[in-house]
Design an enzyme around this catalytic site. Sequence first.
Site, PDB file in Angstrom:
ATOM      1  N   ARG A  53     -64.704 -62.961   2.501  1.00 20.59           N
ATOM      2  CA  ARG A  53     -63.858 -62.837   3.686  1.00 20.59           C
ATOM      3  C   ARG A  53     -64.760 -62.326   4.806  1.00 20.59           C
ATOM      4  O   ARG A  53     -65.928 -62.033   4.590  1.00 20.59           O
ATOM      5  CB  ARG A  53     -62.612 -61.975   3.451  1.00 20.59           C
ATOM      6  CG  ARG A  53     -62.651 -60.952   2.367  1.00 20.59           C
ATOM      7  CD  ARG A  53     -63.595 -59.825   2.637  1.00 20.59           C
ATOM      8  NE  ARG A  53     -63.327 -59.229   3.932  1.00 20.59           N
ATOM      9  CZ  ARG A  53     -64.187 -58.571   4.665  1.00 20.59           C
ATOM     10  NH1 ARG A  53     -65.453 -58.422   4.238  1.00 20.59           N
ATOM     11  NH2 ARG A  53     -63.893 -58.058   5.822  1.00 20.59           N
ATOM     12  N   GLN A 201     -59.474 -53.163   3.652  1.00 19.48           N
ATOM     13  CA  GLN A 201     -60.907 -53.532   3.695  1.00 19.48           C
ATOM     14  C   GLN A 201     -61.774 -52.343   4.126  1.00 19.48           C
ATOM     15  O   GLN A 201     -62.947 -52.270   3.764  1.00 19.48           O
ATOM     16  CB  GLN A 201     -61.125 -54.690   4.672  1.00 19.48           C
ATOM     17  CG  GLN A 201     -60.628 -56.039   4.177  1.00 19.48           C
ATOM     18  CD  GLN A 201     -59.246 -56.347   4.687  1.00 19.48           C
ATOM     19  OE1 GLN A 201     -58.427 -55.443   4.903  1.00 19.48           O
ATOM     20  NE2 GLN A 201     -58.938 -57.618   4.884  1.00 19.48           N
ATOM     21  N   ASP A 242     -62.618 -62.117  14.573  1.00 28.09           N
ATOM     22  CA  ASP A 242     -62.468 -63.350  13.801  1.00 28.09           C
ATOM     23  C   ASP A 242     -62.384 -64.573  14.702  1.00 28.09           C
ATOM     24  O   ASP A 242     -62.663 -65.690  14.272  1.00 28.09           O
ATOM     25  CB  ASP A 242     -61.219 -63.241  12.935  1.00 28.09           C
ATOM     26  CG  ASP A 242     -61.360 -62.095  11.956  1.00 28.09           C
ATOM     27  OD1 ASP A 242     -61.845 -62.307  10.849  1.00 28.09           O
ATOM     28  OD2 ASP A 242     -61.035 -60.944  12.342  1.00 28.09           O
TER      29      ASP A 242
HETATM   30  O1  MRU Z   1     -59.055 -60.902   6.501  1.00 27.72           O
HETATM   31  P1  MRU Z   1     -60.537 -60.655   6.520  1.00 27.72           P
HETATM   32  O2  MRU Z   1     -60.983 -59.559   5.628  1.00 27.72           O
HETATM   33  O3  MRU Z   1     -61.304 -61.941   6.332  1.00 27.72           O
HETATM   34  O4  MRU Z   1     -60.757 -60.193   7.990  1.00 27.72           O
HETATM   35  C1  MRU Z   1     -61.997 -60.195   8.521  1.00 27.72           C
HETATM   36  C2  MRU Z   1     -62.363 -58.868   8.946  1.00 27.72           C
HETATM   37  O5  MRU Z   1     -62.846 -58.095   8.168  1.00 27.72           O
HETATM   38  C3  MRU Z   1     -62.238 -58.522  10.298  1.00 27.72           C
HETATM   39  O6  MRU Z   1     -61.152 -58.783  11.010  1.00 27.72           O
HETATM   40  C4  MRU Z   1     -63.543 -58.240  10.932  1.00 27.72           C
HETATM   41  O7  MRU Z   1     -63.389 -57.172  11.735  1.00 27.72           O
HETATM   42  C5  MRU Z   1     -64.090 -59.431  11.649  1.00 27.72           C
HETATM   43  S1  MRU Z   1     -65.087 -60.434  10.642  1.00 27.72           S
HETATM   44  C6  MRU Z   1     -66.698 -59.809  10.939  1.00 27.72           C
END
Ligand code: MRU
Length: 364
Positions: A53, A201, A242
């Site tokens: 992820r 996370q 993202d």
């Molecule tokens: O749902 P995820 O764990 O894939 O989300 C991603 C993230 O960890 C974040 O939103 C992050 O801050 C950006 S990705 C470097």
Amino acid sequence: MLVDGKSWRTIWPGEDGKSVEIIDQTRLPFELVTVRLEQLEDAARAITEMLVRGAPLIGATAAYGFWLGIRDCADDVRMQAAAKQLIACRPTAVNLRWAVDRMQAVLAPLAPEQRAQAARAEADRIAEEDVATNAAIGRHGLALIRAVWERKRETVQILTHCNAGWLATVDWGTALAPVYAAQEAGIPLHVFVDETRPRNQGASLTAWELGKAGIPHHLLADNAGGHLMQHGKIDLCIVGSDRTTASGDVCNKIGTYLKALAAKANGVPFYVALPGSTVDWTLSDGVAQIPIEERSADEVLTIQGQAEDGRVLRLRLAPETTPACNPAFDVTPADLVTGIITERGVCPASRAGLAARFPEQARP
Ligand code: MRU
């Protein structure tokens, strides 16, 4: 990154020349386990079920998944099917579409029999570029941390949300790359880590990463950040993204927007670290246009943890009949963002700011 003396990345080609290996992030922080991806379906499942992820790592996994998908048959029909299957895995992180588009653009002009080898080479390039890009983000972000250190000559206090560390990328991370660079530069720093419900996370990945790197940190309940900012305990916030619009609206893990509001209200600088591949140049209004992934209610209604006897369990938090909703991301409007830390330097969160850093990609 070094973990207990061994060098790791989150994804790497298998020694058999036919597969890809990843760290299974659903098993952290309890176990460091790797998984082999042998076909497109394995890569798609790894993205959908979040074994991997984080936007940049999703992109790299999609690139390798594309290679796995066309390794044995690389005609146009197969290429289109692979692209469609991968892009459908998760809707918000734009690096997924970016990587698939890039693979298609490189492979489409080639004869089918040349495509498998070229796909593997392009996926390797995407992974290597990610490492270099994040290292550059680290160098640019370091200057911001150094400025705080030079001004106050006390431990620099940073708040981060979710996991935008090396586990979210191939290596180094985005938001945490400047933290690792500052550690290397000998700047005393401490990180407040939002736990980041519902999937935690922050608690399971960021806290694990920072602990393994020996970086002082405290885990925070998600609701605590505003209080700390009000009491002058945070020097700067650094988060990842993202998907970011061409106008600088930042989509990131759910809860980021609230931290940005609290930062604005308390005069705390709020930075977003991201590679150019996270900018969606087709969009200008993040709130209206970025698709927000809605995930299973179970992620809100239950929690995973380790019992005293070592078993990893999932426990229910709410009455059995309680419904829940689970938007996985939110959008922080550009006016709440102090600056965007890219691999090409720090820029204002605005169309002009991003376009000045990425003139070849910006649209009029
Ligand atoms: O749902 P995820 O764990 O894939 O989300 C991603 C993230 O960890 C974040 O939103 C992050 O801050 C950006 S990705 C470097």
